[in-house]
Each structure stands twice: as structure tokens, then as C-alpha cells.
Design a protein around this motif. Structure first.
Motif, PDB file in Angstrom:
ATOM      1  N   GLU A  17       1.131  -0.806   0.152  1.00  0.00           N
ATOM      2  CA  GLU A  17       0.146   0.403  -0.145  1.00  0.00           C
ATOM      3  C   GLU A  17       0.919   1.307   0.627  1.00  0.00           C
ATOM      4  O   GLU A  17       1.065   1.763   0.782  1.00  0.00           O
ATOM      5  N   ASN A  18       1.242   1.558  -1.418  1.00  0.00           N
ATOM      6  CA  ASN A  18       2.202   3.114  -1.324  1.00  0.00           C
ATOM      7  C   ASN A  18       3.957   2.529  -0.851  1.00  0.00           C
ATOM      8  O   ASN A  18       3.947   3.074   0.361  1.00  0.00           O
ATOM      9  N   ALA A  19       3.724   1.337  -0.709  1.00  0.00           N
ATOM     10  CA  ALA A  19       5.236   0.542  -0.806  1.00  0.00           C
ATOM     11  C   ALA A  19       6.211   0.112  -1.338  1.00  0.00           C
ATOM     12  O   ALA A  19       5.909   0.020  -2.483  1.00  0.00           O
ATOM     13  N   VAL A  20       7.411   0.064  -0.989  1.00  0.00           N
ATOM     14  CA  VAL A  20       8.259  -0.135  -2.011  1.00  0.00           C
ATOM     15  C   VAL A  20       9.151  -1.108  -1.218  1.00  0.00           C
ATOM     16  O   VAL A  20       9.766  -1.365  -0.213  1.00  0.00           O
ATOM     17  N   VAL A  21       8.904  -2.151  -1.806  1.00  0.00           N
ATOM     18  CA  VAL A  21      10.967  -3.736  -1.482  1.00  0.00           C
ATOM     19  C   VAL A  21      11.449  -3.427  -2.759  1.00  0.00           C
ATOM     20  O   VAL A  21      11.562  -2.990  -3.634  1.00  0.00           O
ATOM     21  N   ARG A  22      13.320  -3.767  -1.935  1.00  0.00           N
ATOM     22  CA  ARG A  22      14.313  -3.471  -2.890  1.00  0.00           C
ATOM     23  C   ARG A  22      14.655  -5.123  -3.314  1.00  0.00           C
ATOM     24  O   ARG A  22      14.673  -6.229  -2.516  1.00  0.00           O
ATOM     25  N   LEU A  23      14.617  -5.578  -4.137  1.00  0.00           N
ATOM     26  CA  LEU A  23      15.089  -7.211  -4.348  1.00  0.00           C
ATOM     27  C   LEU A  23      16.991  -7.036  -5.894  1.00  0.00           C
ATOM     28  O   LEU A  23      17.012  -5.940  -5.469  1.00  0.00           O
ATOM     29  N   GLN A  24      17.012  -8.170  -5.788  1.00  0.00           N
ATOM     30  CA  GLN A  24      18.439  -8.468  -6.670  1.00  0.00           C
ATOM     31  C   GLN A  24      18.042  -9.813  -6.831  1.00  0.00           C
ATOM     32  O   GLN A  24      17.612 -11.143  -6.402  1.00  0.00           O
ATOM     33  N   LYS A  25      18.472  -9.608  -8.280  1.00  0.00           N
ATOM     34  CA  LYS A  25      18.442 -10.325  -9.195  1.00  0.00           C
ATOM     35  C   LYS A  25      19.977 -10.707  -9.902  1.00  0.00           C
ATOM     36  O   LYS A  25      20.934 -10.080 -10.653  1.00  0.00           O
ATOM     37  N   PRO A  82      20.472  -5.158  -8.172  1.00  0.00           N
ATOM     38  CA  PRO A  82      19.106  -5.071  -7.041  1.00  0.00           C
ATOM     39  C   PRO A  82      18.173  -3.884  -7.920  1.00  0.00           C
ATOM     40  O   PRO A  82      18.629  -3.282  -9.095  1.00  0.00           O
ATOM     41  N   PHE A  83      17.327  -4.979  -7.488  1.00  0.00           N
ATOM     42  CA  PHE A  83      15.692  -3.197  -8.728  1.00  0.00           C
ATOM     43  C   PHE A  83      14.650  -3.139  -7.499  1.00  0.00           C
ATOM     44  O   PHE A  83      14.699  -4.045  -6.406  1.00  0.00           O
ATOM     45  N   TRP A  84      14.140  -1.887  -7.832  1.00  0.00           N
ATOM     46  CA  TRP A  84      13.114  -2.076  -6.792  1.00  0.00           C
ATOM     47  C   TRP A  84      11.340  -2.180  -7.678  1.00  0.00           C
ATOM     48  O   TRP A  84      11.504  -2.124  -8.939  1.00  0.00           O
ATOM     49  N   LEU A  85      11.092  -3.226  -6.475  1.00  0.00           N
ATOM     50  CA  LEU A  85       9.115  -3.077  -6.891  1.00  0.00           C
ATOM     51  C   LEU A  85       8.736  -2.553  -6.072  1.00  0.00           C
ATOM     52  O   LEU A  85       8.618  -1.877  -4.896  1.00  0.00           O
ATOM     53  N   ALA A  86       7.545  -1.388  -6.619  1.00  0.00           N
ATOM     54  CA  ALA A  86       6.384  -0.754  -5.827  1.00  0.00           C
ATOM     55  C   ALA A  86       5.397  -0.588  -5.839  1.00  0.00           C
ATOM     56  O   ALA A  86       4.706  -1.224  -7.408  1.00  0.00           O
ATOM     57  N   GLY A  87       4.683  -0.690  -5.080  1.00  0.00           N
ATOM     58  CA  GLY A  87       3.236  -0.825  -5.004  1.00  0.00           C
ATOM     59  C   GLY A  87       2.020   0.089  -4.541  1.00  0.00           C
ATOM     60  O   GLY A  87       2.433   0.808  -3.346  1.00  0.00           O
ATOM     61  N   LEU A  88       1.134   0.869  -5.946  1.00  0.00           N
ATOM     62  CA  LEU A  88       0.354   1.432  -5.206  1.00  0.00           C
ATOM     63  C   LEU A  88      -0.697   1.430  -4.814  1.00  0.00           C
ATOM     64  O   LEU A  88      -1.500   0.253  -4.961  1.00  0.00           O
ATOM     65  N   GLY A  89      -1.245   1.946  -4.009  1.00  0.00           N
ATOM     66  CA  GLY A  89      -2.806   1.719  -3.756  1.00  0.00           C
ATOM     67  C   GLY A  89      -3.170   2.302  -4.112  1.00  0.00           C
ATOM     68  O   GLY A  89      -3.550   2.439  -5.611  1.00  0.00           O
ATOM     69  N   ASP A  90      -4.943   1.693  -3.998  1.00  0.00           N
ATOM     70  CA  ASP A  90      -5.775   1.231  -5.292  1.00  0.00           C
ATOM     71  C   ASP A  90      -6.228   2.929  -5.124  1.00  0.00           C
ATOM     72  O   ASP A  90      -6.441   3.442  -4.573  1.00  0.00           O
ATOM     73  N   GLN A  91      -6.787   2.917  -6.320  1.00  0.00           N
ATOM     74  CA  GLN A  91      -7.146   4.314  -7.052  1.00  0.00           C
ATOM     75  C   GLN A  91      -8.421   4.992  -6.561  1.00  0.00           C
ATOM     76  O   GLN A  91      -9.486   6.015  -7.291  1.00  0.00           O
ATOM     77  N   LEU A  92      -9.394   3.383  -6.863  1.00  0.00           N
ATOM     78  CA  LEU A  92     -10.889   3.709  -6.600  1.00  0.00           C
ATOM     79  C   LEU A  92     -11.186   3.166  -5.080  1.00  0.00           C
ATOM     80  O   LEU A  92     -12.250   2.413  -4.941  1.00  0.00           O
ATOM     81  N   SER A  93     -10.565   3.166  -3.807  1.00  0.00           N
ATOM     82  CA  SER A  93     -10.551   2.317  -2.730  1.00  0.00           C
ATOM     83  C   SER A  93     -11.987   2.550  -1.991  1.00  0.00           C
ATOM     84  O   SER A  93     -12.760   1.950  -1.834  1.00  0.00           O
ATOM     85  N   PHE A  94     -12.337   4.240  -1.861  1.00  0.00           N
ATOM     86  CA  PHE A  94     -13.745   4.061  -1.044  1.00  0.00           C
ATOM     87  C   PHE A  94     -14.898   5.034  -1.717  1.00  0.00           C
ATOM     88  O   PHE A  94     -14.517   5.473  -2.593  1.00  0.00           O
ATOM     89  N   GLY A 126     -16.375   8.285  -8.727  1.00  0.00           N
ATOM     90  CA  GLY A 126     -16.959   8.982  -7.575  1.00  0.00           C
ATOM     91  C   GLY A 126     -16.304   8.604  -6.517  1.00  0.00           C
ATOM     92  O   GLY A 126     -17.225   8.678  -5.522  1.00  0.00           O
ATOM     93  N   CYS A 127     -15.652   8.262  -6.564  1.00  0.00           N
ATOM     94  CA  CYS A 127     -14.800   7.213  -5.804  1.00  0.00           C
ATOM     95  C   CYS A 127     -12.947   8.256  -4.969  1.00  0.00           C
ATOM     96  O   CYS A 127     -12.616   9.063  -5.977  1.00  0.00           O
ATOM     97  N   ILE A 128     -12.830   8.014  -3.841  1.00  0.00           N
ATOM     98  CA  ILE A 128     -11.759   8.109  -3.483  1.00  0.00           C
ATOM     99  C   ILE A 128     -10.086   7.169  -2.912  1.00  0.00           C
ATOM    100  O   ILE A 128     -10.775   6.199  -2.822  1.00  0.00           O
ATOM    101  N   GLY A 129      -9.310   7.415  -3.768  1.00  0.00           N
ATOM    102  CA  GLY A 129      -8.241   6.538  -3.827  1.00  0.00           C
ATOM    103  C   GLY A 129      -7.207   6.656  -2.538  1.00  0.00           C
ATOM    104  O   GLY A 129      -7.485   7.593  -1.758  1.00  0.00           O
ATOM    105  N   THR A 130      -6.963   5.569  -2.439  1.00  0.00           N
ATOM    106  CA  THR A 130      -5.642   5.316  -1.322  1.00  0.00           C
ATOM    107  C   THR A 130      -4.229   6.109  -2.249  1.00  0.00           C
ATOM    108  O   THR A 130      -3.481   5.445  -0.615  1.00  0.00           O
ATOM    109  N   ASP A 131      -3.852   6.045  -3.038  1.00  0.00           N
ATOM    110  CA  ASP A 131      -2.934   5.934  -3.864  1.00  0.00           C
ATOM    111  C   ASP A 131      -2.866   7.196  -3.152  1.00  0.00           C
ATOM    112  O   ASP A 131      -2.809   8.613  -3.403  1.00  0.00           O
TER     113      ASP A 131
END
Length: 311
Positions: free
Chosen positions: A160-168, A172-184, A200-205
Motif C-alpha cells: 500500500e504505497n510501499a516499495v521493496v528492494r530486490l536483487q537478481k 538490485p531493482f525496486w518493486l513499488a506497489g501503489l494503493g488503489d485509486q478507487l478505494s472508497f 466518484g471514489c476516493i483512492g488510497t494511492d
């Protein structure tokens, strides 16, 4: 996967009888395919080879996205041997059809998804239906929906609007996950944020806060359930991956009459390039209500980044 009796019940529920076109449209919703993309976008090192499997919009319910079908999709995903698996939200069904279809408890399907195996793990974001299905979270306008709690309890991280650093291979590379744009969902006609949104929604993004957590120059992959965020995604992101649209679910000669996006067909499906920025939109696997697909079959998406891509 599905019995003849259940198929006939679905056709009856749709009020379409046994016409050839209607039967084909229902049958197509059960013909999963694997769609491959190979690319080497700007800001992605050509010698960083990465295989991602993407599962979007499962909309799990009995009988047309049953636990057995989800289990088969998990096995198929594992057979593709991806480095990482991305789950792009909308695990729950939009609505059920009385006695024709029934929802499945989040705890049940989460324990099946946890069987997905990949060296760099399984990573999830939530979709709008995951939020809309939890009335308590909707009322409180806070918290994590049941779908998210079930995934986390099963050991699958939910971003939820968070990232993680991974390695292959040491890269290294980053994976980012966005909060939903239509949550409420909201009925507040005076809410300016809701009025600017298609539903007509409010997002958590929060895209700026998400990317602010990236602390070095390693490349970034962004998971965002809805593709509508793409015009705001900066060049810093190598690739944005989305679902939500179902490829239009019904697409005729490449055109979808109805797309749940304020951009219409602009981001309905496939690999999009704008201003040298890359987006891949999955057609998804399930159906939010009626089990009908035409010209947009369900798919597992396989993305290969690095050498040999199209650039």
C-alpha cells in the motif's frame, strides 16, 4: 474445469439461451492463455534479465472462478518458472448472481495463492473490488480490507504505497506497489477528489510518497491496479504494470465499447509506450460479475526484461 450443468446455469442466468455467440462468449472466459512480452525499456539495464508472471483480476467465486480453477492457475504459473510473481488485485468477485454464483471466503483462496513459488517471491496490491467488498472498511474509511488481511496472514506481502528492494543475479531493482485509486465509494457530491474520479471514489494511492521511498538509482517497476495513473508516472519508473480493465472484457476488432477508465480505450489492454515510458495492461483472468468474455480471453502475463527485449 466447469461442468456442463454449471455452464447451462450461467447461460440461463444471462438470459441468452443456447445461441452460438453467447455460448462462445461464456466458453472464452474459461480459455486461459499465456501472453508473453519481451522488452528492454529505458532505465532498465540490458544485462538485468528478469522474468515476471502477472496474475490480475481473478474475481474468485463459485462456479466460474472456483478454488479448483485458482489451484490450476497456480500450478500453471509455477510451471512458467518466473523469478517473481505479481498479483494485481481484485481477488473478490464484483457481485454474485443469487443462486447461480457464490463468493469464496478470502481465507480459502489466500491459502491457495500461497502455493505460488518464485525465487524472488510473490507480491500483491489490492484492487477496487477488494476495497468495495468490505463494508466495515468502507464505513470507517480506514484499515485494510479482508482480502488484504487474508493475503498478509498467508504470508504474501501486500503493498500500500510501499516499495521493496530486490536483487537478481546480484543486480538490485525496486518493486513499488501503489494503493488503489478507487478505494472508497462516496455519495458526497461536494467531495472534489471524488468528483475528479470516474466512479466518484476516493483512492488510497499516493504516487509521490511511494516513489520517495526509493533510495538509490536501481531501476523501478510499479504495480498499480488501475492503469489510469500512468500519465502521472515519472521517467524514473522503468515499467508500470496494471490490470483492472479486463481488456474491455468484450472487445470487437480491438475496440472495447465499455472500459472502466476515464481514458476509454487508451489503456484498455497490452503494451503501451508514451513519451518513452512503458506500461503493460493485463487482460486479467476473471469476470467482475457475468462470466462473459469476447475478444479478450483470460490470461497469465509473462514479462521478460533485459537482453533480447524490444527496447
Amino acid at each position: 474445469m466447469i461442468s456442463r450443468r454449471d455452464m447451462l446455469k450461467m447461460l440461463a442466468a444471462l438470459g441468452v439461451g443456447s445461441t452460438a455467440l453467447s455460448s462462445y462468449a461464456v466458453a472464452e472466459s474459461f480459455r486461459e492463455r499465456v501472453t508473453h512480452y519481451r522488452l528492454s525499456p529505458p532505465r532498465w539495464p540490458k544485462d538485468l534479465n528478469l522474468k515476471l508472471a502477472v496474475l490480475a483480476d481473478l474475481h474468485i467465486c463459485e462456479p466460474w472462478m472456483s478454488i479448483d480453477r485458482v489451484r490450476a492457475l497456480v500450478e500453471q504459473t509455477n510451471s512458467l518458472q518466473p523469478d517473481a510473481v505479481l498479483l494485481l488485485g481484485d481477488y473478490v468477485v464484483g457481485r454474485t448472481l443469487g443462486s447461480i454464483s457464490t463468493s469464496v471466503a478470502a481465507e480459502r483462496w489466500a491459502t491457495v495463492l500461497v502455493d505460488i513459488k518464485a525465487p524472488l517471491g510473490v507480491h500483491a496490491v489490492l484492487g477496487n473490488h477488494d476495497w468495495w467488498a468490505d463494508s466495515e472498511v468502507q464505513q470507517q474509511r480506514s484499515g485494510l480490507p479482508r482480502a488484504g488481511r487474508a493475503l498478509r496472514s498467508a504470508g504474501i506481502p501486500v503493498y500500500e504505497n510501499a516499495v521493496v528492494r530486490l536483487q537478481k543475479d546480484g543486480r538490485p531493482f525496486w518493486l513499488a506497489g501503489l494503493g488503489d485509486q478507487l478505494s472508497f465509494q462516496t455519495n458526497d457530491d461536494d467531495d472534489e477528489m471524488a468528483k475528479s474520479n470516474l466512479f466518484g471514489c476516493i483512492g488510497t494511492d499516493d504516487l509521490p510518497r511511494t516513489l520517495a521511498q526509493v533510495s538509490d538509482e536501481a531501476p523501478v517497476i510499479l504495480m498499480a491496479h488501475e492503469p489510469d495513473i500512468f500519465p502521472k508516472v515519472p521517467d524514473r519508473v522503468s515499467l508500470t504494470i496494471s490490470g483492472h480493465t479486463h481488456g474491455g472484457q468484450v472487445r470487437i476488432f480491438g475496440y472495447a465499447p465499455v472500459v472502466p477508465s476515464r481514458f476509454g480505450n487508451r489503456y484498455v489492454y497490452g503494451h503501451k509506450i508514451e513519451r518513452d515510458r512503458h506500461l503493460i495492461v493485463s487482460g486479467g483472468l476473471g469476470c467482475s460479475s457475468l462470466p462473459v468474455r469476447l475478444g479478450s480471453p483470460p490470461e497469465i502475463v509473462m514479462i521478460e526484461l533485459g537482453d533480447g527485449g524490444e527496447g
